[in-house]
Motif scaffolding. Structure first.
Motif, PDB file in Angstrom:
ATOM      1  N   GLY A   1      69.526  23.685  13.666  1.00 49.90           N
ATOM      2  CA  GLY A   1      68.556  23.478  12.575  1.00 49.90           C
ATOM      3  C   GLY A   1      67.032  23.178  13.072  1.00 49.90           C
ATOM      4  N   ALA A   2      67.029  23.289  14.402  1.00 51.71           N
ATOM      5  CA  ALA A   2      65.622  22.791  15.248  1.00 51.71           C
ATOM      6  C   ALA A   2      65.820  23.262  16.405  1.00 51.71           C
ATOM      7  N   ASN A   3      64.798  23.030  17.363  1.00 53.98           N
ATOM      8  CA  ASN A   3      64.864  23.261  18.907  1.00 53.98           C
ATOM      9  C   ASN A   3      64.022  22.153  19.367  1.00 53.98           C
ATOM     10  N   PHE A   4      64.936  21.504  20.385  1.00 63.06           N
ATOM     11  CA  PHE A   4      64.563  20.328  21.158  1.00 63.06           C
ATOM     12  C   PHE A   4      64.306  20.689  22.516  1.00 63.06           C
ATOM     13  N   ILE A   5      63.334  19.843  22.717  1.00 66.94           N
ATOM     14  CA  ILE A   5      62.880  19.963  24.395  1.00 66.94           C
ATOM     15  C   ILE A   5      62.942  18.410  24.857  1.00 66.94           C
ATOM     16  N   PHE A   6      63.572  17.916  25.943  1.00 66.58           N
ATOM     17  CA  PHE A   6      63.336  16.826  26.462  1.00 66.58           C
ATOM     18  C   PHE A   6      63.010  16.967  27.926  1.00 66.58           C
ATOM     19  N   ILE A   7      62.131  16.035  28.223  1.00 65.82           N
ATOM     20  CA  ILE A   7      61.361  15.846  29.733  1.00 65.82           C
ATOM     21  C   ILE A   7      61.673  14.666  30.461  1.00 65.82           C
ATOM     22  N   ASP A   8      62.139  14.732  31.544  1.00 66.54           N
ATOM     23  CA  ASP A   8      62.617  13.487  31.888  1.00 66.54           C
ATOM     24  C   ASP A   8      62.249  13.564  33.600  1.00 66.54           C
ATOM     25  N   TRP A   9      61.755  12.419  34.093  1.00 65.39           N
ATOM     26  CA  TRP A   9      61.577  12.096  35.432  1.00 65.39           C
ATOM     27  C   TRP A   9      62.109  10.830  36.172  1.00 65.39           C
ATOM     28  N   TRP A  10      62.325  10.831  37.165  1.00 62.56           N
ATOM     29  CA  TRP A  10      62.589   9.607  38.000  1.00 62.56           C
ATOM     30  C   TRP A  10      61.592   8.832  38.362  1.00 62.56           C
ATOM     31  N   SER A  11      61.737   7.712  38.451  1.00 61.72           N
ATOM     32  CA  SER A  11      60.639   6.584  38.845  1.00 61.72           C
ATOM     33  C   SER A  11      61.471   5.192  39.337  1.00 61.72           C
ATOM     34  N   ASP A  12      60.544   4.457  40.106  1.00 62.68           N
ATOM     35  CA  ASP A  12      61.164   3.221  40.471  1.00 62.68           C
ATOM     36  C   ASP A  12      62.559   3.029  40.802  1.00 62.68           C
ATOM     37  N   GLU A  13      62.904   3.766  41.891  1.00 64.06           N
ATOM     38  CA  GLU A  13      64.446   3.955  42.225  1.00 64.06           C
ATOM     39  C   GLU A  13      65.282   4.422  41.108  1.00 64.06           C
ATOM     40  N   ASN A  14      65.594   3.553  40.088  1.00 60.47           N
ATOM     41  CA  ASN A  14      66.711   4.086  39.174  1.00 60.47           C
ATOM     42  C   ASN A  14      66.142   3.988  37.829  1.00 60.47           C
ATOM     43  N   GLU A  15      65.090   4.401  37.572  1.00 58.42           N
ATOM     44  CA  GLU A  15      64.530   4.400  36.208  1.00 58.42           C
ATOM     45  C   GLU A  15      64.195   5.812  35.592  1.00 58.42           C
ATOM     46  N   LEU A  16      64.816   6.417  34.520  1.00 59.06           N
ATOM     47  CA  LEU A  16      64.407   7.507  33.914  1.00 59.06           C
ATOM     48  C   LEU A  16      63.558   7.455  32.738  1.00 59.06           C
ATOM     49  N   ASN A  17      62.546   8.129  32.877  1.00 56.28           N
ATOM     50  CA  ASN A  17      61.302   8.397  31.660  1.00 56.28           C
ATOM     51  C   ASN A  17      61.797   9.608  31.116  1.00 56.28           C
ATOM     52  N   HIS A  18      61.735   9.535  29.729  1.00 59.34           N
ATOM     53  CA  HIS A  18      62.485  10.288  28.699  1.00 59.34           C
ATOM     54  C   HIS A  18      61.716  10.535  27.625  1.00 59.34           C
TER      55      HIS A  18
END
Length: 157
Positions: free
Chosen positions: A76-93
């Motif tokens: 029903g839609a298109n999704f884009i997720f952009i993720d990067w790692w920081s501070d050893e164990n944190e995922l920015n999403h």
């Protein structure tokens, strides 16, 4: 009782490439409702969005300059997720959604609480396990970013 709109159907999750931009190394993943890979224009849309939101410089004391992008051509839609790692164990999403009615207009959906669908979660889980294996719990005792970037998910789920 809530009824499903349609019966569950496996979707392909395919590693596309490692994309390099502005000091970042990003794994690209495609997920598609009907095809093995999402359409090329969706991949290009994801790259354009990433260039706008990836923080610069890519590598700092808190960032590794690596992450992943999911391009999901949904029913029903298109999704884009952009993720990067920081501070050893944190995922920015960060999640963006474009309806099929307005395919060139991606809305930033993260503030609304949207995290991921069940297929997107498979990518997030794989990348989490890869990060733990190669960076946090690497038997050599030091992060192995090169090894992390080599691990790829290719599966129908």
């Amino acid at each position: 009782m809530i009824e499903l709109r349609e019966e569950y159907k496996k979707r392909s999750i395919r590693f596309i490439d490692v994309w390099e931009t502005q000091g970042w190394s990003m794994k690209l993943y495609g997920i598609s409702y009907e095809n093995e890979y999402p359409k090329n224009n969706l991949i290009q849309d994801a790259k354009e969005l990433a260039v706008k939101i990836l923080p610069l410089p890519a590598k700092t004391d808190a960032r590794y300059g690596v992450g992943f992008i999911g391009i999901h051509e949904g029913a029903g839609a298109n999704f884009i997720f952009i993720d990067w790692w920081s501070d050893e164990n944190e995922l920015n999403h960060h999640v963006y959604v474009a309806s099929h009615d307005t395919p060139d207009h991606y809305e930033y959906a993260t503030p609304k609480g949207l995290i991921a669908c069940c297929w997107d979660l498979k990518v997030l889980s794989f990348e989490r396990d890869s990060w733990v294996k190669t960076v946090l719990a690497n038997p050599a005792g030091v992060p192995n970013i090169d090894e992390y970037m080599k691990l790829q998910l290719n599966e129908d789920v």
